[in-house]
Design an enzyme around this catalytic site. Sequence first.
Site, PDB file in Angstrom:
ATOM      1  N   LYS A  88      54.881  33.256  82.955  1.00 40.79           N
ATOM      2  CA  LYS A  88      54.631  31.917  82.209  1.00 40.79           C
ATOM      3  C   LYS A  88      54.659  30.881  82.938  1.00 40.79           C
ATOM      4  O   LYS A  88      54.005  29.854  82.657  1.00 40.79           O
ATOM      5  CB  LYS A  88      56.255  31.983  81.242  1.00 40.79           C
ATOM      6  N   ASP A  89      55.128  31.050  84.266  1.00 42.36           N
ATOM      7  CA  ASP A  89      54.904  29.659  85.341  1.00 42.36           C
ATOM      8  C   ASP A  89      53.868  29.699  86.160  1.00 42.36           C
ATOM      9  O   ASP A  89      53.701  28.934  87.099  1.00 42.36           O
ATOM     10  CB  ASP A  89      56.290  29.447  85.893  1.00 42.36           C
ATOM     11  N   ARG A 136      55.151  23.376  73.590  1.00 47.00           N
ATOM     12  CA  ARG A 136      54.885  24.524  72.663  1.00 47.00           C
ATOM     13  C   ARG A 136      56.288  24.546  71.651  1.00 47.00           C
ATOM     14  O   ARG A 136      55.832  24.308  70.315  1.00 47.00           O
ATOM     15  CB  ARG A 136      54.803  25.682  73.275  1.00 47.00           C
ATOM     16  N   ARG A 137      57.390  24.464  72.012  1.00 41.73           N
ATOM     17  CA  ARG A 137      58.414  24.715  71.159  1.00 41.73           C
ATOM     18  C   ARG A 137      58.688  23.692  70.129  1.00 41.73           C
ATOM     19  O   ARG A 137      58.816  23.542  69.024  1.00 41.73           O
ATOM     20  CB  ARG A 137      59.852  25.163  71.871  1.00 41.73           C
ATOM     21  N   ARG A 154      66.574  19.784  79.269  1.00 40.47           N
ATOM     22  CA  ARG A 154      66.329  20.814  80.236  1.00 40.47           C
ATOM     23  C   ARG A 154      67.899  21.164  80.609  1.00 40.47           C
ATOM     24  O   ARG A 154      68.757  20.585  80.092  1.00 40.47           O
ATOM     25  CB  ARG A 154      65.499  20.125  81.250  1.00 40.47           C
ATOM     26  N   ARG A 160      73.205  23.918  78.885  1.00 42.85           N
ATOM     27  CA  ARG A 160      72.804  23.819  77.459  1.00 42.85           C
ATOM     28  C   ARG A 160      74.140  23.965  76.588  1.00 42.85           C
ATOM     29  O   ARG A 160      74.082  23.254  75.583  1.00 42.85           O
ATOM     30  CB  ARG A 160      71.712  24.669  77.266  1.00 42.85           C
ATOM     31  N   CYS A 247      49.318  20.818  80.912  1.00 41.97           N
ATOM     32  CA  CYS A 247      50.788  21.065  80.378  1.00 41.97           C
ATOM     33  C   CYS A 247      51.265  19.887  79.207  1.00 41.97           C
ATOM     34  O   CYS A 247      52.223  20.304  78.824  1.00 41.97           O
ATOM     35  CB  CYS A 247      51.780  20.818  81.407  1.00 41.97           C
TER      36      CYS A 247
HETATM   37  N1  LIG Z   1      59.748  27.699  82.133  1.00 42.81           N
HETATM   38  C1  LIG Z   1      60.975  28.299  82.571  1.00 42.81           C
HETATM   39  C2  LIG Z   1      61.116  29.908  82.083  1.00 42.81           C
HETATM   40  N2  LIG Z   1      59.808  30.464  82.680  1.00 42.81           N
HETATM   41  C3  LIG Z   1      60.165  31.730  82.351  1.00 42.81           C
HETATM   42  C4  LIG Z   1      61.346  31.801  81.450  1.00 42.81           C
HETATM   43  C5  LIG Z   1      62.008  32.875  80.541  1.00 42.81           C
HETATM   44  C6  LIG Z   1      61.809  34.330  80.967  1.00 42.81           C
HETATM   45  C7  LIG Z   1      60.538  34.814  80.514  1.00 42.81           C
HETATM   46  O1  LIG Z   1      59.655  34.184  79.740  1.00 42.81           O
HETATM   47  O2  LIG Z   1      59.904  35.675  81.336  1.00 42.81           O
HETATM   48  C8  LIG Z   1      61.767  30.159  81.425  1.00 42.81           C
HETATM   49  C9  LIG Z   1      63.015  29.684  80.843  1.00 42.81           C
HETATM   50  C10 LIG Z   1      62.907  29.779  79.184  1.00 42.81           C
HETATM   51  O3  LIG Z   1      61.817  29.470  78.599  1.00 42.81           O
HETATM   52  O4  LIG Z   1      63.953  29.902  78.419  1.00 42.81           O
END
Ligand SMILES: NCc1[nH]cc(CCC(=O)O)c1CC(=O)O
Length: 314
Positions: A88-89, A136-137, A154, A160, A247
């Site tokens: 995802k990153d 997105r969320r 964050r 959290r 982003c």
């Molecule tokens: N950007 C941060 C990030 N990158 C991957 C994950 C979660 C693990 C994944 O999606 O594999 C997260 C944290 C989240 O969104 O809770």
Amino acid sequence: MTDTAKLRIGTRGSPLALAQAHEVRDKLANAHPELAEEGAIAVTVITTTGDKILDRALSEIGGKGLFTKEIDDALLGGEIDLAVHSMKDVPTVLPDGMILPTILPREDVRDAFISLKYKSFAEMPAGSVIGSASLRRQAMILNKYPDLKVVTFRGNVQTRLRKLSEEQVDATLLAMAGLNRLGQPDIATAPISEDDMLPAVAQGAIGITIREDDAQCKKWLAALHCETSAIRVAAERAALKALDGSCRTPIAALAEFQDDGSLRLRVSIVRPDGSERLDTERMVAKPDIATAMAAGTDAGEELKQRGGPDFITA
Ligand SMILES: NCc1[nH]cc(CCC(=O)O)c1CC(=O)O
């Protein structure tokens, strides 16, 4: 021990990143006796820009590769031999000299709803506040539940939970995959169905980067690769690349194998304020990396076209 290690793994230092790096280390040691010896694999923590800046939404900081740049440099500079990333990153275009030959079996792709007061979004009264740093969320929530409020939020799991108990927000979201990998699935009040909130591109997938010319690493890593996960991630990342958003553009995508062996790809873009959402879908009858990528590109181009320049901010 790093100087005597046969293989040096680079990772971010967050609890989740470390758990993922240790999973890769253990799998490699299990697959290859020469890597099972004491000290054969070293794990090196590398701090990225994304780890240093904790007080702003990632979209405000801007720039691609916030969580990967410093690790890429260490890999290309020969300080480490492979890097473990949450896909995802990882930006859709890799730096020259680097390849991503390995995707691990994908975890749960869903987002988790986390609240001490409510069981779901549907239960939350108008005006309830949801904390998330993910555009997105935020956008998906506002699109479906315009009466709810979102604030940027964050922090790691512990931060959290503290903010939830201090009632700074009424709910927050995290990826189920991360909670599962940390061994803390119970932190989720409930997973959110992918029909209600389409996940981020490659959510729940782990990828491994190496130097292009590192034949030894390539050989070691072959044992860890999951082709079906790679095909799914390839479809979603192709859509992301075609959309060519920043982003600041909320984008969601999910590719899933169907019972008949075909691949269903869903892609959505949402305006940050939730006021408009565009969805599209593709079916791939005989999915492989190439056909999955073609479907992703096609879906992404369609949404880019339909959304126009003011929807997809560069
Ligand atoms: N950007 C941060 C990030 N990158 C991957 C994950 C979660 C693990 C994944 O999606 O594999 C997260 C944290 C989240 O969104 O809770």
